[in-house]
Design an enzyme around this catalytic site. Sequence first.
Site, PDB file in Angstrom:
ATOM      1  N   GLU A   1       0.836  -1.201   0.000  1.00 27.85           N
ATOM      2  CA  GLU A   1       0.000   0.000   0.000  1.00 27.85           C
ATOM      3  C   GLU A   1       0.869   1.249   0.000  1.00 27.85           C
ATOM      4  O   GLU A   1       0.543   2.244  -0.672  1.00 27.85           O
ATOM      5  CB  GLU A   1      -0.913   0.003   1.228  1.00 27.85           C
ATOM      6  CG  GLU A   1      -1.799   1.231   1.327  1.00 27.85           C
ATOM      7  CD  GLU A   1      -2.590   1.295   2.615  1.00 27.85           C
ATOM      8  OE1 GLU A   1      -3.332   2.283   2.805  1.00 27.85           O
ATOM      9  OE2 GLU A   1      -2.468   0.371   3.452  1.00 27.85           O
TER      10      GLU A   1
ATOM     11  N   GLU B   1      -9.772   5.855   0.368  1.00 24.90           N
ATOM     12  CA  GLU B   1      -9.338   4.466   0.197  1.00 24.90           C
ATOM     13  C   GLU B   1      -9.678   4.128  -1.256  1.00 24.90           C
ATOM     14  O   GLU B   1     -10.840   3.961  -1.618  1.00 24.90           O
ATOM     15  CB  GLU B   1     -10.084   3.540   1.161  1.00 24.90           C
ATOM     16  CG  GLU B   1      -9.864   3.857   2.638  1.00 24.90           C
ATOM     17  CD  GLU B   1      -8.577   3.268   3.193  1.00 24.90           C
ATOM     18  OE1 GLU B   1      -7.828   2.625   2.426  1.00 24.90           O
ATOM     19  OE2 GLU B   1      -8.313   3.462   4.395  1.00 24.90           O
TER      20      GLU B   1
ATOM     21  N   HIS C   1      -4.862   6.349   0.587  1.00 26.13           N
ATOM     22  CA  HIS C   1      -4.749   4.990   1.091  1.00 26.13           C
ATOM     23  C   HIS C   1      -5.377   3.991   0.124  1.00 26.13           C
ATOM     24  O   HIS C   1      -6.022   4.366  -0.851  1.00 26.13           O
ATOM     25  CB  HIS C   1      -5.455   4.865   2.453  1.00 26.13           C
ATOM     26  CG  HIS C   1      -4.765   5.592   3.561  1.00 26.13           C
ATOM     27  ND1 HIS C   1      -3.877   4.989   4.422  1.00 26.13           N
ATOM     28  CD2 HIS C   1      -4.833   6.892   3.941  1.00 26.13           C
ATOM     29  CE1 HIS C   1      -3.430   5.873   5.287  1.00 26.13           C
ATOM     30  NE2 HIS C   1      -3.990   7.047   5.019  1.00 26.13           N
TER      31      HIS C   1
END
Length: 314
Positions: free
Chosen positions: A141, A278, A196
């Site tokens: 990530e 996200e 993210h």
Amino acid sequence: MSNGSTFPPPRRLRGTLLLVLVAVVVVGLGGWLFWRSSGGEPPRAGQPAPGRSADDEAAAGTAGHGGSPDGTDGRGHTPGDGSGTAGPPRGSLKGRTVAIDPGHNPHNRDHGREIARLVNIGNERKECDTTGTATNDDYPEASFTLDVARRARTLLERRGAKVVFTQDGDRPYGPCVDERAAIGNKAHADAALSLHADGSGAGNRGFHVILPARVTAGSADTSDIVKPSRRLGEGLARRFMAVTGSDPSNYIGDGTGLDVRSDLGGLNLSTVPKVFIECGNMRDPKDAAQLTDPKWRQKAALGITEGITDFLTH
């Protein structure tokens, strides 16, 4: 003879008139031949006018309309920039500051003790930072967030924004979540975004945007940023979906792509409008195929740029 009688002109006058006519024809023909020899065809659409370079046309905003997907002319110039009189072009972010927080850090895994220490986020204490998640093929990530953040920085800077990073892969770990918020605050950012990708179970797909809840505890007070942060988040979700083609999360947000949280230090301690995004679920194979695709990451960066631009220009 009467005064109304007419007479043929003298021969000398007729000869003079003939010479003048021949001279006019010769000069006109010569000028036409010179114009043709110098490439004198009218410029077609997208070509610079005679005496102007392609860069001149681009600076004046008069070149062809075949721009790049980020709204520039393909060389990073927003149409209208440099004209000197037209003022900032539509969508210009000149004079605006954007804080981008690439989530986690590629080196966090080597500094477990440091990132495990607790910091105050206002209403509780949480870890300084975490390692983040990864795809099943071990694409981290932290690498994803840095790549998309750098792409977004390029696009935002092309539109005139000043972009501040919390980290650029240049720190041994972190920074901690409280410092991440402080960086945006110190920069007096007009908008801040934490980047993210999620680590949920397979089958859970889509993106979601996290908005700050109203938190007034300890050093945290989000009262002034809740409303503008929602507007930022709603616009970001709308643009991200339109540009990337991704759907809102099917497991968080009830299909809205929005989630409100009070347990994130990066939001609780922010004094400027801020949201998290996200971008997808790294543990789902279909989402992972997008997240690991450089072309899709460029779309993600553009969607983010468009969302921030909408917020700052409307």
